[in-house]
Scaffold this motif. Structure first.
Motif, PDB file in Angstrom:
ATOM      1  N   PHE A  38       0.824  -1.205   0.000  1.00 34.78           N
ATOM      2  CA  PHE A  38       0.000   0.000   0.000  1.00 34.78           C
ATOM      3  C   PHE A  38       0.862   1.260   0.000  1.00 34.78           C
ATOM      4  CE2 PHE A  38      -4.133   1.919   0.659  1.00 34.78           C
ATOM      5  CZ  PHE A  38      -4.935   0.978   0.030  1.00 34.78           C
ATOM      6  N   VAL A  39       1.981   1.216   0.705  1.00 36.10           N
ATOM      7  CA  VAL A  39       2.913   2.347   0.691  1.00 36.10           C
ATOM      8  C   VAL A  39       3.412   2.574  -0.734  1.00 36.10           C
ATOM      9  CG1 VAL A  39       5.213   3.090   1.437  1.00 36.10           C
ATOM     10  CG2 VAL A  39       3.589   2.193   3.114  1.00 36.10           C
ATOM     11  N   MET A  40       3.775   1.487  -1.418  1.00 32.09           N
ATOM     12  CA  MET A  40       4.241   1.607  -2.802  1.00 32.09           C
ATOM     13  C   MET A  40       3.150   2.189  -3.700  1.00 32.09           C
ATOM     14  SD  MET A  40       6.329  -1.994  -3.293  1.00 32.09           S
ATOM     15  CE  MET A  40       6.191  -1.935  -5.074  1.00 32.09           C
ATOM     16  N   LEU A  41       1.936   1.682  -3.549  1.00 31.05           N
ATOM     17  CA  LEU A  41       0.831   2.123  -4.398  1.00 31.05           C
ATOM     18  C   LEU A  41       0.482   3.580  -4.133  1.00 31.05           C
ATOM     19  CD1 LEU A  41      -1.444   1.499  -6.445  1.00 31.05           C
ATOM     20  CD2 LEU A  41      -2.874   0.908  -4.467  1.00 31.05           C
ATOM     21  N   VAL A  42       0.173   3.887  -2.894  1.00 24.57           N
ATOM     22  CA  VAL A  42      -0.281   5.236  -2.572  1.00 24.57           C
ATOM     23  C   VAL A  42       0.872   6.239  -2.717  1.00 24.57           C
ATOM     24  CG1 VAL A  42      -1.320   6.688  -0.793  1.00 24.57           C
ATOM     25  CG2 VAL A  42      -2.153   4.372  -1.132  1.00 24.57           C
ATOM     26  N   GLY A  43       2.082   5.809  -2.414  1.00 23.69           N
ATOM     27  CA  GLY A  43       3.226   6.699  -2.609  1.00 23.69           C
ATOM     28  C   GLY A  43       3.402   7.093  -4.059  1.00 23.69           C
ATOM     29  N   SER A  44       3.328   6.125  -4.949  1.00 22.33           N
ATOM     30  CA  SER A  44       3.500   6.444  -6.369  1.00 22.33           C
ATOM     31  C   SER A  44       2.327   7.281  -6.890  1.00 22.33           C
ATOM     32  CB  SER A  44       3.696   5.171  -7.201  1.00 22.33           C
ATOM     33  OG  SER A  44       2.585   4.326  -7.105  1.00 22.33           O
ATOM     34  N   ILE A  45       1.123   6.966  -6.445  1.00 24.22           N
ATOM     35  CA  ILE A  45      -0.047   7.754  -6.858  1.00 24.22           C
ATOM     36  C   ILE A  45       0.069   9.179  -6.326  1.00 24.22           C
ATOM     37  CG2 ILE A  45      -2.535   8.036  -6.498  1.00 24.22           C
ATOM     38  CD1 ILE A  45      -2.715   4.932  -6.598  1.00 24.22           C
ATOM     39  N   ALA A  46       0.479   9.322  -5.079  1.00 27.96           N
ATOM     40  CA  ALA A  46       0.601  10.658  -4.480  1.00 27.96           C
ATOM     41  C   ALA A  46       1.645  11.497  -5.216  1.00 27.96           C
ATOM     42  CB  ALA A  46       0.945  10.543  -2.996  1.00 27.96           C
ATOM     43  N   MET A  47       2.773  10.895  -5.575  1.00 25.66           N
ATOM     44  CA  MET A  47       3.804  11.648  -6.307  1.00 25.66           C
ATOM     45  C   MET A  47       3.261  12.137  -7.654  1.00 25.66           C
ATOM     46  SD  MET A  47       6.511  11.926  -4.458  1.00 25.66           S
ATOM     47  CE  MET A  47       5.291  12.250  -3.205  1.00 25.66           C
ATOM     48  N   PHE A  48       2.516  11.272  -8.335  1.00 24.07           N
ATOM     49  CA  PHE A  48       1.932  11.667  -9.620  1.00 24.07           C
ATOM     50  C   PHE A  48       0.892  12.764  -9.420  1.00 24.07           C
ATOM     51  CE2 PHE A  48      -0.996  11.335 -13.184  1.00 24.07           C
ATOM     52  CZ  PHE A  48      -0.115  11.415 -14.245  1.00 24.07           C
ATOM     53  N   ASP A  49       0.017  12.586  -8.444  1.00 21.37           N
ATOM     54  CA  ASP A  49      -1.027  13.579  -8.185  1.00 21.37           C
ATOM     55  C   ASP A  49      -0.424  14.933  -7.814  1.00 21.37           C
ATOM     56  OD1 ASP A  49      -3.052  11.760  -8.705  1.00 21.37           O
ATOM     57  OD2 ASP A  49      -3.414  11.297  -6.589  1.00 21.37           O
ATOM     58  N   LEU A  50       0.617  14.913  -7.006  1.00 21.51           N
ATOM     59  CA  LEU A  50       1.263  16.172  -6.625  1.00 21.51           C
ATOM     60  C   LEU A  50       1.879  16.863  -7.839  1.00 21.51           C
ATOM     61  CD1 LEU A  50       2.860  15.126  -3.226  1.00 21.51           C
ATOM     62  CD2 LEU A  50       0.959  16.744  -3.571  1.00 21.51           C
ATOM     63  N   ARG A  51       2.427  16.072  -8.760  1.00 18.74           N
ATOM     64  CA  ARG A  51       2.965  16.655  -9.996  1.00 18.74           C
ATOM     65  C   ARG A  51       1.848  17.296 -10.810  1.00 18.74           C
ATOM     66  NH1 ARG A  51       3.541  19.396 -13.235  1.00 18.74           N
ATOM     67  NH2 ARG A  51       4.829  19.379 -15.109  1.00 18.74           N
ATOM     68  N   VAL A  52       0.710  16.612 -10.919  1.00 23.63           N
ATOM     69  CA  VAL A  52      -0.431  17.167 -11.653  1.00 23.63           C
ATOM     70  C   VAL A  52      -0.897  18.467 -10.984  1.00 23.63           C
ATOM     71  CG1 VAL A  52      -2.855  16.789 -12.302  1.00 23.63           C
ATOM     72  CG2 VAL A  52      -1.170  14.961 -12.624  1.00 23.63           C
ATOM     73  N   LEU A  53      -0.790  18.534  -9.679  1.00 24.34           N
ATOM     74  CA  LEU A  53      -1.187  19.742  -8.951  1.00 24.34           C
ATOM     75  C   LEU A  53      -0.192  20.884  -9.104  1.00 24.34           C
ATOM     76  CD1 LEU A  53      -2.612  18.103  -5.725  1.00 24.34           C
ATOM     77  CD2 LEU A  53      -3.900  19.336  -7.495  1.00 24.34           C
ATOM     78  N   GLY A  54       0.951  20.607  -9.731  1.00 30.85           N
ATOM     79  CA  GLY A  54       1.882  21.682 -10.034  1.00 30.85           C
ATOM     80  C   GLY A  54       3.212  21.621  -9.320  1.00 30.85           C
TER      81      GLY A  54
END
Length: 162
Positions: A38-54
Motif C-alpha cells: 500500500f505504501v508503494m501504491l499510494v506513494g507512487s499515486i501521491a507523487m503523480f497527483d502532486l505533480r499534476v497539482l503543479g
C-alpha cells in the motif's frame, strides 16, 4: 445471497484461513506485506497527483507517469494476495464491517477516478506536460485521488478498532 454466504463459510474453513488464525506470526507478517504494498501504491499515486497539482514542474508529467506506473502495478502483487489472506481469516466479520465496506467502496471510487482521468483529461497531457499548469479538471481529479487514498488508509487503520 446464499451463494455468497456459502463462499464465505468455505473460505472461513479453508486451510489458508486456519493458518492465518492459527499462527502467531502469519497474520502480522501478511499485514506488513499488505502495508508495504500500500505504501508503494499510494506513494507512487501521491507523487503523480502532486505533480499534476503543479509541484516539481521540472519533471514532465508523462515521463513521471511512465516511471511510477510499474511501481503501482507491482504493488498490487503484494496488496491483493495479502488482502485476500487477511480477509480469509475472518470473512464474515469483514463483510459485515461498515469500515471495511467503506474501504472497498473508496477503492472502487479511486479506480473510477483514475480511469476517468486517463480516458479523459490525460489525453491532452502533451499540452500541459511541462510548462503549463494542468487543466482544472485534472487538478480536481488529483485532489480527489489524494483525498480518497488518504480515506482508504484511514479505513484500513480503523479496521483494527471496529
Amino acid at each position: 445471497m446464499q451463494g455468497a454466504s456459502g463462499l464465505l463459510t468455505w473460505l472461513d474453513a479453508s486451510a489458508l484461513a486456519q493458518a492465518m488464525r492459527g499462527s502467531i506470526w502469519m497474520y502480522p507478517i501478511v499485514e506488513i506485506v499488505h502495508i508495504v504494498g500500500f505504501v508503494m501504491l499510494v506513494g507512487s499515486i501521491a507523487m503523480f497527483d502532486l505533480r499534476v497539482l503543479g509541484f516539481a514542474r521540472a519533471l514532465p508529467v508523462q515521463q513521471l507517469g511512465r516511471h511510477l506506473l510499474p511501481w503501482s502495478v507491482a504493488s498490487l502483487a503484494l496488496i491483493v494476495p495479502a488482502g485476500v489472506m487477511m480477509f480469509s481469516a475472518h470473512p464474515h466479520d469483514f463483510v459485515s464491517n461498515r469500515v471495511f465496506q467503506l474501504k472497498l467502496l473508496l477503492i472502487v471510487l479511486a479506480g473510477l477516478n483514475a480511469l476517468m482521468f486517463h480516458v479523459g483529461v490525460y489525453r491532452t497531457v502533451a499540452g500541459w506536460n511541462t510548462t503549463k499548469p494542468a487543466p482544472a479538471l485534472a487538478r480536481v481529479q488529483a485532489l480527489a485521488s489524494l483525498a480518497i487514498w488518504i480515506a482508504v488508509i484511514c479505513c484500513g487503520r480503523l479496521l483494527a478498532y471496529t
